[in-house]
Scaffold this motif. Structure first.
Motif, mmCIF file in Angstrom:
data_model
loop_
_atom_site.group_PDB
_atom_site.id
_atom_site.type_symbol
_atom_site.label_atom_id
_atom_site.label_comp_id
_atom_site.label_asym_id
_atom_site.label_seq_id
_atom_site.Cartn_x
_atom_site.Cartn_y
_atom_site.Cartn_z
ATOM 1 N N PHE A 186 4.907 -7.236 4.158
ATOM 2 C CA PHE A 186 5.090 -8.764 4.060
ATOM 3 C C PHE A 186 4.063 -9.366 3.580
ATOM 4 C CE2 PHE A 186 8.593 -7.468 7.188
ATOM 5 C CZ PHE A 186 9.602 -7.663 6.707
ATOM 6 N N ARG A 187 2.724 -8.909 4.016
ATOM 7 C CA ARG A 187 1.863 -9.865 3.504
ATOM 8 C C ARG A 187 1.410 -9.653 2.006
ATOM 9 N NH1 ARG A 187 -2.570 -5.422 6.647
ATOM 10 N NH2 ARG A 187 -2.063 -3.944 5.207
ATOM 11 N N ASN A 188 1.866 -8.582 1.484
ATOM 12 C CA ASN A 188 1.747 -8.503 -0.010
ATOM 13 C C ASN A 188 2.398 -9.564 -0.950
ATOM 14 O OD1 ASN A 188 2.168 -4.970 0.508
ATOM 15 N ND2 ASN A 188 0.544 -6.080 -0.100
ATOM 16 N N LEU A 189 3.288 -10.309 -0.192
ATOM 17 C CA LEU A 189 4.169 -11.431 -0.981
ATOM 18 C C LEU A 189 3.161 -12.396 -1.155
ATOM 19 C CD1 LEU A 189 7.462 -11.533 1.451
ATOM 20 C CD2 LEU A 189 7.123 -10.561 -0.980
ATOM 21 N N ALA A 190 2.036 -12.568 -0.615
ATOM 22 C CA ALA A 190 0.822 -13.573 -0.785
ATOM 23 C C ALA A 190 0.568 -13.354 -2.241
ATOM 24 C CB ALA A 190 -0.322 -13.590 0.242
ATOM 25 N N ASP A 191 0.614 -12.385 -2.886
ATOM 26 C CA ASP A 191 0.320 -12.069 -4.182
ATOM 27 C C ASP A 191 1.371 -12.681 -5.259
ATOM 28 O OD1 ASP A 191 -1.798 -10.679 -3.436
ATOM 29 O OD2 ASP A 191 -0.793 -8.690 -3.551
ATOM 30 N N GLU A 250 0.140 -18.612 3.315
ATOM 31 C CA GLU A 250 -0.002 -17.778 4.451
ATOM 32 C C GLU A 250 1.435 -18.273 5.615
ATOM 33 O OE1 GLU A 250 -3.017 -16.869 8.274
ATOM 34 O OE2 GLU A 250 -3.689 -18.018 6.475
ATOM 35 N N GLU A 251 1.573 -19.409 5.641
ATOM 36 C CA GLU A 251 2.904 -19.696 6.482
ATOM 37 C C GLU A 251 3.964 -19.576 5.996
ATOM 38 O OE1 GLU A 251 2.405 -21.151 9.471
ATOM 39 O OE2 GLU A 251 0.249 -21.050 9.007
ATOM 40 N N GLU A 252 4.218 -19.542 4.548
ATOM 41 C CA GLU A 252 5.266 -19.133 3.776
ATOM 42 C C GLU A 252 5.369 -17.459 4.022
ATOM 43 O OE1 GLU A 252 6.027 -22.099 0.106
ATOM 44 O OE2 GLU A 252 4.704 -20.314 0.093
ATOM 45 N N VAL A 253 4.369 -16.613 4.184
ATOM 46 C CA VAL A 253 4.583 -15.306 4.157
ATOM 47 C C VAL A 253 4.935 -15.010 5.748
ATOM 48 C CG1 VAL A 253 3.424 -13.168 4.539
ATOM 49 C CG2 VAL A 253 3.021 -14.860 2.536
ATOM 50 N N LYS A 254 4.267 -15.784 6.778
ATOM 51 C CA LYS A 254 4.818 -15.576 8.005
ATOM 52 C C LYS A 254 6.369 -15.895 8.247
ATOM 53 C CE LYS A 254 0.318 -16.621 10.096
ATOM 54 N NZ LYS A 254 -0.581 -17.405 11.109
ATOM 55 N N ALA A 255 6.786 -17.119 7.560
ATOM 56 C CA ALA A 255 8.066 -17.407 7.856
ATOM 57 C C ALA A 255 9.039 -16.231 7.110
ATOM 58 C CB ALA A 255 8.458 -18.725 7.069
ATOM 59 N N THR A 268 15.072 -4.382 18.230
ATOM 60 C CA THR A 268 14.648 -4.803 16.934
ATOM 61 C C THR A 268 13.683 -6.268 16.959
ATOM 62 O OG1 THR A 268 16.404 -6.023 16.608
ATOM 63 C CG2 THR A 268 16.312 -4.101 15.311
ATOM 64 N N ARG A 269 12.874 -6.613 16.439
ATOM 65 C CA ARG A 269 12.275 -7.822 16.558
ATOM 66 C C ARG A 269 11.899 -8.547 15.180
ATOM 67 N NH1 ARG A 269 7.228 -6.936 14.461
ATOM 68 N NH2 ARG A 269 6.542 -4.912 14.534
ATOM 69 N N PRO A 270 11.402 -9.822 15.235
ATOM 70 C CA PRO A 270 11.145 -10.526 13.919
ATOM 71 C C PRO A 270 10.024 -9.811 13.491
ATOM 72 C CG PRO A 270 11.583 -12.253 15.701
ATOM 73 C CD PRO A 270 11.620 -10.814 16.286
ATOM 74 N N GLY A 271 9.993 -9.878 12.078
ATOM 75 C CA GLY A 271 8.778 -9.188 11.417
ATOM 76 C C GLY A 271 7.697 -9.961 11.602
ATOM 77 N N LEU A 272 6.486 -9.159 11.178
ATOM 78 C CA LEU A 272 5.060 -9.713 11.188
ATOM 79 C C LEU A 272 4.569 -9.465 9.832
ATOM 80 C CD1 LEU A 272 3.674 -8.755 14.617
ATOM 81 C CD2 LEU A 272 4.481 -10.799 13.897
#
Length: 284
Positions: A88-93, A98-103, A122-126
Motif C-alpha cells: 500500500f505504501r507504494n501508492l505514494a508514488d 501519506e494520510e491518503e495512503v493510510k486511508a 482479518t484487520r484493516p490494512g497498514l
C-alpha cells in the motif's frame, strides 16, 4: 576385439542420431505447419489510440491515469485477482499523500491474528502491508472461477509480450466467435463457462468480460469511464506495478549514453593532443 566392437556400435548410434536430426530439421524447414485455430484467428495486441504516455524514447507516467487505473483495479479486478507484489505504501508514488495512503490501506482487510484468541482473522490494512489475495487458497480460487485460478496481476505486464498493449487488447477484445471459426474449427468454439477473445493465447478463457458498460466505475476526476478508457487506465496501472522504475530507467539510460558520448569525444581530443607533435613516418 571387444573395444573395436564398442567403437563401431558407438559410431552407429552417433550416425543414426545425426541422421534423425538432419531428417527432422529438413522436414521442419520444408513442411508447412498444420494450421490451427490459434494460429489462424489469433490477433496481435495493439495500443489504444494515442498510445501510452510511457511509450517511446521519452516516457513519463500520467499520474492521473495511474490513479484511475488503481480505482478500476480496486473496484473491479480485485474481486478475483491479487496484487501481492505491491504494498500500500507504494501508492505514494502515484501522488497520494501519506494520510491518503493510510486511508487507502485501512479500506482493505488483510489477514491477521486475533490477539485475544490467537486465531486467524482479518484487520484493516497498514501502509506496510501488501494487497491481499481475494481467496484464502487456490482451491477456493478454482472453485469460484470454473476451475481456473485467477493469476496475480503484479507482474502481468512483464509476463506477456507487449504487456500493456496485451492487457488493453484483452480487456476490449471480447466478442462472439466468427462463423468462419465455427465452420473451420468447431472444437475452438467456447463451451460453457468460456469466453471467446482473439487476443488470448488459445482464443478462449474462463474470465468473463470484467469491463462491460460505460460508467461501471465513477472516476473522481470526472473522466468518462468508457470500456476503452477503463481498459487503458488499468493497463497503465498494471504496467506501473510491474515496472515502477521504467521511466527512471529510461531517463538514466539517456544520461549514461550522453556521458559515454562525452567521454568518447574527450578521449579522441586527448589522443589528438598527445600525438600532435609526432609526425608520421615517411617511407622513401
Amino acid at each position: 576385439m571387444i573395444r573395436l566392437v564398442g567403437i563401431l556400435v558407438g559410431l552407429g548410434f552417433a550416425f543414426v542420431s545425426l541422421l534423425a536430426f538432419v531428417v527432422g530439421a529438413y522436414n521442419q524447414a520444408t513442411e508447412p505447419a498444420a494450421e490451427t485455430a490459434e494460429y489462424a484467428f489469433h490477433e496481435p495486441a495493439h495500443n489504444p489510440r494515442g498510445g501510452f504516455s510511457f511509450d517511446g524514447l521519452a516516457p513519463r507516467w500520467d499520474v492521473a491515469q495511474l490513479q484511475r487505473g488503481y480505482q478500476v483495479y480496486k473496484e473491479v479486478c480485485a474481486a478475483c485477482h491479487s496484487l501481492n507484489q505491491v504494498s500500500f505504501r507504494n501508492l505514494a508514488d502515484l501522488g497520494y499523500t501519506e494520510e491518503e495512503v493510510k486511508a487507502e490501506a485501512a479500506s482493505w482487510l488483510v489477514p491477521g491474528i486475533d490477539p485475544n484468541t490467537g486465531e486467524a482473522s482479518t484487520r484493516p490494512g497498514l501502509p506496510t502491508d501488501r494487497f491481499p489475495d481475494p481467496y484464502a487458497n487456490e482451491v477456493m480460487a478454482a472453485a469460484a472461477n470454473n476451475n481456473a485460478i485467477p493469476p496475480d496481476l503484479s507482474l502481468m505486464a512483464k509476463a506477456r509480450h507487449h504487456g500493456s498493449a496485451y492487457l488493453y487488447s484483452l480487456l476490449t477484445g471480447y466478442q462472439e466467435p466468427s462463423a468462419e471459426l465455427a465452420e473451420r474449427f468447431p472444437d475452438s468454439v467456447p463451451g460453457p463457462g468460456l469466453y471467446h477473445n482473439p487476443y488470448f493465447a488459445n482464443l478462449n478463457l474462463a474470465m468473463a468480460p470484467p469491463l462491460t458498460t460505460t460508467g461501471q466505475v465513477t472516476y473522481a476526476d470526472g473522466t468518462e469511464a468508457t470500456v476503452r478508457q477503463m481498459s487503458q487506465d488499468v493497463a497503465a496501472f498494471l504496467t506501473w506495478t510491474a515496472e515502477p522504475s521504467l521511466v527512471d530507467r529510461v531517463s538514466m539510460g539517456w544520461i549514461v549514453m550522453g556521458f559515454l558520448l562525452f567521454v568518447t569525444i574527450l578521449a579522441w581530443l586527448a589522443k589528438k593532443n598527445v600525438w600532435a607533435s609526432v609526425k608520421p613516418r615517411r617511407e622513401d
